[in-house]
Design an enzyme around this catalytic site. Sequence first.
Site, PDB file in Angstrom:
ATOM      1  N   GLU A 502       0.829  -1.214   0.000  1.00  0.00           N
ATOM      2  CA  GLU A 502       0.000   0.000   0.000  1.00  0.00           C
ATOM      3  C   GLU A 502       0.860   1.260   0.000  1.00  0.00           C
ATOM      4  O   GLU A 502       0.475   2.282  -0.569  1.00  0.00           O
ATOM      5  CB  GLU A 502      -0.962  -0.009   1.188  1.00  0.00           C
ATOM      6  CG  GLU A 502      -1.993  -1.132   1.154  1.00  0.00           C
ATOM      7  CD  GLU A 502      -2.798  -1.180  -0.144  1.00  0.00           C
ATOM      8  OE1 GLU A 502      -2.987  -0.122  -0.782  1.00  0.00           O
ATOM      9  OE2 GLU A 502      -3.225  -2.275  -0.523  1.00  0.00           O
ATOM     10  N   HIS A 505       1.676   2.311  -3.500  1.00  0.00           N
ATOM     11  CA  HIS A 505       0.637   3.186  -4.058  1.00  0.00           C
ATOM     12  C   HIS A 505       0.814   4.610  -3.547  1.00  0.00           C
ATOM     13  O   HIS A 505       0.670   5.584  -4.295  1.00  0.00           O
ATOM     14  CB  HIS A 505      -0.747   2.690  -3.644  1.00  0.00           C
ATOM     15  CG  HIS A 505      -1.235   1.489  -4.371  1.00  0.00           C
ATOM     16  ND1 HIS A 505      -1.250   1.396  -5.741  1.00  0.00           N
ATOM     17  CD2 HIS A 505      -1.764   0.318  -3.915  1.00  0.00           C
ATOM     18  CE1 HIS A 505      -1.762   0.234  -6.092  1.00  0.00           C
ATOM     19  NE2 HIS A 505      -2.083  -0.443  -5.015  1.00  0.00           N
ATOM     20  N   HIS A 508       3.424   6.465  -5.342  1.00  0.00           N
ATOM     21  CA  HIS A 508       2.949   6.860  -6.670  1.00  0.00           C
ATOM     22  C   HIS A 508       2.184   8.182  -6.594  1.00  0.00           C
ATOM     23  O   HIS A 508       2.263   9.018  -7.504  1.00  0.00           O
ATOM     24  CB  HIS A 508       2.056   5.749  -7.230  1.00  0.00           C
ATOM     25  CG  HIS A 508       1.904   5.765  -8.710  1.00  0.00           C
ATOM     26  ND1 HIS A 508       1.094   4.877  -9.383  1.00  0.00           N
ATOM     27  CD2 HIS A 508       2.439   6.558  -9.674  1.00  0.00           C
ATOM     28  CE1 HIS A 508       1.148   5.113 -10.676  1.00  0.00           C
ATOM     29  NE2 HIS A 508       1.950   6.137 -10.885  1.00  0.00           N
TER      30      HIS A 508
END
Length: 713
Positions: A502, A505, A508
């Site tokens: 996670e 992510h 990102h």
Amino acid sequence: MKQNLKNVVLAAGLACTALTGQAQKARPKTTQTVSNSLMKQSTLPFNAPDFSRIKGEDYLPAIKAAIAEQRAEIKKITDNKQKPTFANTILAYERSGKDLERISNIFYALVSADKTPEIEKAQGSIVPLMTEFENEIKFNQKFFQRIKYVYDHEYKTLKGEDKKLLEVVYKDFTHAGALLPKEKMARMQEINKELAKLQQEFGDMLPKAANEATVWVSDVKELAGLSETDIAQCKKDAESRGGKAPYCIVITNTTQQPILASLENRGLRERVYNASIHRTDGTGAYNTFPVIVKIARLRAEKAQLMGYKNYASYSLSKTMAKNTDNVYAFLRQMIEAYKPKSEAQTKAIEEYAQKTEGADFRLQPYDRFYYSAKMKKDQYSFSDDDVKPYFNLDSVLVNGIFYAAHRVYGLSFRERKDIPTYHKDMKVFDVIDADGKQLALFYCDYFRRPTKRGGAWMSAFLKQSSDRNQKPLIYNVCNFAKAPEGQPTLLTWDETQTMFHEFGHALHGMLSNCKYNTLSGTAVSRDFVEMPSQFNESFASIPEVFNHYARHYKTNEPMPDALREKMLGSLNFLSAYALGENLAATSVDLAWHCLSPSEVPTAEEAPAFEKKVLADMGLLNNQIPPRYSTSYFNHIWGGGYAAGYYSYLWSEVLAANIADYFEAHGALTRKVGDDFRQKILSRGNTRDLMQIFSDFTGLKAPDTKGLLKARGM
């Protein structure tokens, strides 16, 4: 799993462009506006949500006001008498609806992570409002004709992010149905409304069903095999759920329940497994099949309206995979490598169990985790309980995840106590770049509770955008069992990897360096968005990182070399299961979305349909059921992964290729990390995704051998 909650709730697939922009310059200050903190800009750093002031009753009036605000902004664009241009149409649209994005992002965060009765009640009014407004924008022909004019006349001359923004906006409208004739457009709007209502109905039912499926235990002896910490958690869970018995076992979102690896009592294992697989199939209090078949028919009809054979073809047209033929070819390649391994591993587990249970013993799906765990312990001489003391959640976060991000990207993290959160268990961190400048705020919400849906995900209260001078406010959510007060929360290896996943992510989103909000961060296709997260898992096992965080919670001693080597050496032990359950779920997802409206089975026929799909794919296996069965497959019925669950495997190939590149060029070197950041993580959706993958790896196409190697296949 990254989850964009706006896309989950809005059946039309609400694009970020519909929710971004500038606040209305002059809004009358009513008493309601003054008392409603959501209708004012936050005074906290970076416009962070002020959860200390937000009340449940604030959301509906605030969203109504924000919709009215963006409606006025859209009208200003359409009423413009000047010739449509990128600046007066596309850019003006990109800058509209800023308040609506901000408020809805906060609201949908709570819908998933802390859905109190008050939030659930508000959701019943807000979802129809948002869906209606999305229809209003996407099917506004006067507005679309301006967008089309700009696309027809400026697309070839624009460059960079301007060109990409125009392309994304235009295709978003056409994919929603803006080119349809009037009667089909009207039907599309009706479908969108119906789908939004049904998806909410499914989403509301799932956590209630999971709570209803809780397995109650009266005698602590039945919990034999569990650690003292796990038994304490069962007692705590029972107290928080009404205390029908002294202990209970909470059903998690996947088919198999991790606790089955430890429970010695076979009868209790069977009860837990059956509670899981029957939670929403109508054998108990909840039945999602009537809702599911309606969703499937409406999606199939939607695809036909758009001129596609089925919903999968319609959905995949916006992905890297492009079409169902490519996805099925990819799956069959995986299945061919997987089947011999799975059959051999199932046989080995059953034979192992027969050594103690007798030659007549037949392995059942609720036995598999238990005996494979014992088999693993015998073969590698360790168990999850042996390694959990070394995976203290706080150490995994600070000494593992943050440490790796510092080594690879130069990031630093500083906890803040002055930023309010929606739950007391959350933490907030400043994210500081190597040059000392603040990049983002990072929120983490790791512990399960009855008001939180299952699973793990990342999203944002606000996304990065240089056009808005906006820093990203990113959050991770998980469902770990919180240790009793005063004790550390200890994780399994799988949970440790989930945290790294996670956070991939989150990186990102945090490292995005894009001009436009619509294109920034994780605004990429489904079969690319999981790549940064899956790749980030690779840092968890790199020796320098591992030794930095995997320390005993009492002594702070690193995990002994022998134990570490046993654990890491066992990662692909009986690995066919994890691949098989994913392949099965992916096949079920695709099959449902490859149907025409007339081919969708009835609610009564749905279980048989799933079995036939699995049989046709060679995946009907009592021992390895789908990771999510049809009736509780939230990704595809309540989430944004319809016809897209394959993307986890697809992007895992990309992640394996990138991990191989890092390993070959220096996994923890800033040069490689900065290159990955510059070429991929910072780019958002500003360039062709296959091209940016090739720019970094040097590969012309993803190499599936990397995944098979990583999976031990």
